[in-house]
Enzyme design. Structure first.
Site, short mmCIF file in Angstrom:
data_model
loop_
_atom_site.label_atom_id
_atom_site.label_comp_id
_atom_site.label_asym_id
_atom_site.label_seq_id
_atom_site.Cartn_x
_atom_site.Cartn_y
_atom_site.Cartn_z
N CYS A 159 -63.69 -9.99 10.77
CA CYS A 159 -63.18 -11.06 11.61
C CYS A 159 -63.93 -10.96 12.92
O CYS A 159 -63.70 -10.10 13.72
CB CYS A 159 -61.69 -10.92 11.83
SG CYS A 159 -61.20 -9.38 12.59
N ASP B 53 -66.70 -6.45 19.07
CA ASP B 53 -66.54 -5.16 19.74
C ASP B 53 -67.42 -4.10 19.09
O ASP B 53 -67.98 -3.25 19.79
CB ASP B 53 -65.07 -4.72 19.74
CG ASP B 53 -64.36 -5.16 21.02
OD1 ASP B 53 -65.05 -5.36 22.04
OD2 ASP B 53 -63.13 -5.32 20.99
N GLU C 44 -63.90 -1.28 15.03
CA GLU C 44 -64.62 -1.84 16.17
C GLU C 44 -65.38 -0.77 16.92
O GLU C 44 -66.19 -1.08 17.78
CB GLU C 44 -63.62 -2.47 17.16
CG GLU C 44 -62.78 -3.57 16.56
CD GLU C 44 -61.58 -3.88 17.45
OE1 GLU C 44 -61.62 -4.90 18.14
OE2 GLU C 44 -60.62 -3.10 17.45
#
Lengths: 90, 552
Positions: free
Chosen positions: B482, B435, B411
């Site tokens: 994801c 993120d 992220e």
């Protein structure tokens, strides 16, 4: 005559969004006139705009004041409300 | 015939007559009332009561979280503090319309000055004021129209309160003039599988009742369509309906390359729904729900029970559990009670867990026990990892606790850039695109004013994903995504072309992504990804990928 109570707010969103609405509903249904104060600022607890404008966060201390019928009972139920976390995890 | 372009959401196509959102009433002018104070007071009282009753009524009709939003608006309309402020203005001889307008505007300003969450409530307040003013003037309430037949809704942009009330039987498609791929409208359309095109600047020229074709795949609104275009659109719509009703198959490309489609879950409650929609496992199980309502971390036993419930829904399938990801938008006092200037850059994710190792160890213990008791293939991953050392440390700790497969989330740009070094020290990587986009673009994802930067199509983000995908191929270790990006069908193809092996998304998005993957071979996915990567901007990346996809 009036009664007061100092409570630390437990809801993780403080008194915003849904918890604010539920709190105002509870205050509106009380027999007594209730005010809620944070620091110097005090507002009518039956006013959602007033309550929102306090910007109460989790862990803040607020002072509840009730005047009229069932003061103690009203403060008991509002205190329990504020000490409960009303936010569902998402 | 002419074409208006915007950003399509999903893969839908729809035909129907335009119905526009009623515009808000013009602001009332400051003029003296010709009515008595009593009459003005009575008019306002009736209008407020009618608006509050209507909002409550609509709240009851929709239920769920929308009900709370609408009931809160009804409370605002009847707010005693506001009533006093209106009354003061009526006593000064103002009209009801102006008194309401001015009193609400004053409160709106106060809320806006408070900023943050309260600033956002300011628009709720304007919405209530406009309803009361419309009612005072005897005009229809601004908002979603109800022409009584199926229609294509055209709006400047949709507020949550509007979208909550959409009658999905009637609304064939959404067109918004404002808004980008991560706007509220786009997210809603994706969740509910509504055909939508956002950011169509020229949609303001569409007139009430005119027939349009809305093609989300092409991101195009066709006006004055020819008979041939209409019948072509109808054929495509029927094909899409058939697709949605087709039996659920494992995610795969046209050439048979397997791309497992997994679900993002926030609690065990949605596990069965995910299975019903064809999820082949869980790519992201968020564990925050166990912790958010607690003053202290839940016990190992409590945690084990909760994890088991999810694992039991996926026997023999992969379930990737993310270790507690607190901080920034979801603070937990027992992890970190220090106020931070920049919580998104602070002690959060794995950093907070390493600072509270006992909590992490309890969670890993509970996961290991849950794994013993169930048949699922449990993987565990660490949130917000920035360095190779952190990845190493977490992987070792998870293994010590008896968890066979441990990986990290990508992220933070630093770890994406170090992907080759990372992959030799952990078992897998899962890219959290929301993120990763926030940190790459240095744009707070919670802040509306910089929302346009929060676009996973940005080539800067895609280049980082390519690095991770390439490291996955070289090391032979799996790379998943994801995040919101995996739920965008065309972007999902790009991700696969960049070397991503599995896609995890909210279960509602599975069908569209499954259908889009089937249209392209792996070689084509690589060309589509290349087209996006070589673009200079997010908009060009999307356009180039679309063009490449249509040619393939």
């Amino acid at each position: 005559m009036s009664s007061t109570r100092t409570v630390t707010v437990a809801s993780s969103q403080g008194l915003h969004a849904r918890p604010a609405k539920l709190f105002v509903e509870a205050a509106q249904s009380a027999g007594a006139e209730v005010t809620i104060a944070k620091g110097e600022k005090s507002v009518n607890a039956a006013s959602i705009l007033g309550v929102l404008s306090l910007g109460v966060e989790k862990g803040d201390e607020v002072v509840l004041t009730a005047e009229g019928e069932n003061e103690e009972q009203t403060l008991d139920s509002l205190e329990t409300f504020l000490k409960t976390d009303h936010d569902e995890a998402s | 015939m002419s074409e208006l372009s915007g950003i399509g959401v999903g893969r839908g196509i729809a035909i129907g007559p335009v119905a526009r959102m009623s515009p808000p009433p013009p602001a009332p002018e400051d003029q003296s009332s010709e009515l008595s104070l009593e009459d003005e007071t009575q008019r306002v009282k009736e209008a407020v009561a009618a608006v509050a009753a209507e909002l409550d009524e609509r709240g009851r009709a929709v239920g769920g979280t929308a009900k709370d939003v609408l009931e809160a608006q009804a409370m605002m309309a009847q707010d005693p503090t506001l009533e006093e402020s209106v009354q003061t203005r009526l006593k000064a001889g103002k009209t009801g319309e102006f008194a309401v307008h001015a009193a609400f505007a004053e409160f709106r300003e106060t809320l806006e000055q408070l900023g943050g969450y309260l600033g956002e409530r300011a628009s709720d307040l304007s919405d209530v004021a406009q309803r009361v003013i419309a009612s005072l003037r005897g005009l229809p309430a601004p908002g979603v129209p109800d022409p009584g037949h199926p229609f294509v809704l055209v709006a400047e942009d949709l507020a949550p309160a509007d979208t909550a009330l959409l009658d999905l039987e009637k609304v064939q498609a959404l067109i918004t003039i404002q808004g980008g791929p991560t706007s509220h409208t786009a997210i809603l359309a994706r969740e509910k599988s509504i055909t939508a095109i956002v950011g169509v600047a020229e949609a303001s020229e569409l007139t009430e009742g005119e027939q349009v074709i809305v093609d989300a795949v092409a991101g195009t609104v066709f006006t004055h369509p020819t008979a041939a275009q209409v019948s072509d659109a109808e054929v495509r719509r029927a094909a899409r309906d058939a697709e949605a009703a087709a039996p659920l198959t494992p995610g795969a490309l046209a050439d048979g390359t397997s791309v497992p489609l997994l679900a993002n879950l926030g609690s065990f409650k949605s596990a069965n729904k995910a299975v019903a929609l064809g999820a082949e496992g869980v790519g992201l199980f968020r564990t925050e729900f166990l912790f958010l309502s607690a003053d202290e971390a839940p016990s190992v036993d409590e945690q084990r029970e909760a994890y088991q419930k999810v694992l039991e829904a996926f026997p023999g399938q992969k379930v990737v559990v993310r270790a507690l990801d607190a901080g920034a938008d979801k603070p937990l006092s027992f992890l970190n009670d220090q106020p931070e200037e920049n919580p998104a850059l602070g002690l959060r994710g794995l950093r907070a867990l390493m600072a509270n190792e006992a909590i992490l160890k309890d969670q890993l213990t509970a996961l290991a026990q849950a794994q013993e008791n169930t048949e699922a293939d449990l993987w565990v991953m660490a949130p917000m990892v920035s360095t190779v050392e952190e990845a190493e440390e977490f992987t070792a700790l998870a293994k010590e606790h008896g968890l066979a497969t441990a990986g990290v989330m990508v992220e933070v740009p630093s770890i994406a850039l170090m992907a080759d070094e990372l992959m030799s020290r952990t078992d897998f990587a899962s890219i959290g695109t929301n993120d990763l986009t926030q940190y790459t673009m240095a744009a707070d994802r919670m802040l509306g004013s910089v929302a346009s930067l929060q676009d996973p199509w940005h080539p800067a983000v895609l280049r980082l994903i390519r690095q991770v995908g390439a490291a996955g191929i070289t090391s032979g270790k799996p790379v998943g995504v994801c995040g919101e990006a995996a739920a965008d069908p065309l972007l999902a193809v790009v991700l696969v072309g960049l070397g991503v092996n599995t896609l995890s998304m909210s279960p509602a998005a599975l069908a569209d992504v499954r259908a889009e993957l089937k249209l392209h071979t792996f070689d084509e996915a690589k060309s589509i990804a290349e087209a996006a990567l070589t673009a200079a901007t997010a908009a060009q990346a999307r356009a180039s990928a679309l063009k490449a996809a249509q040619q393939s």
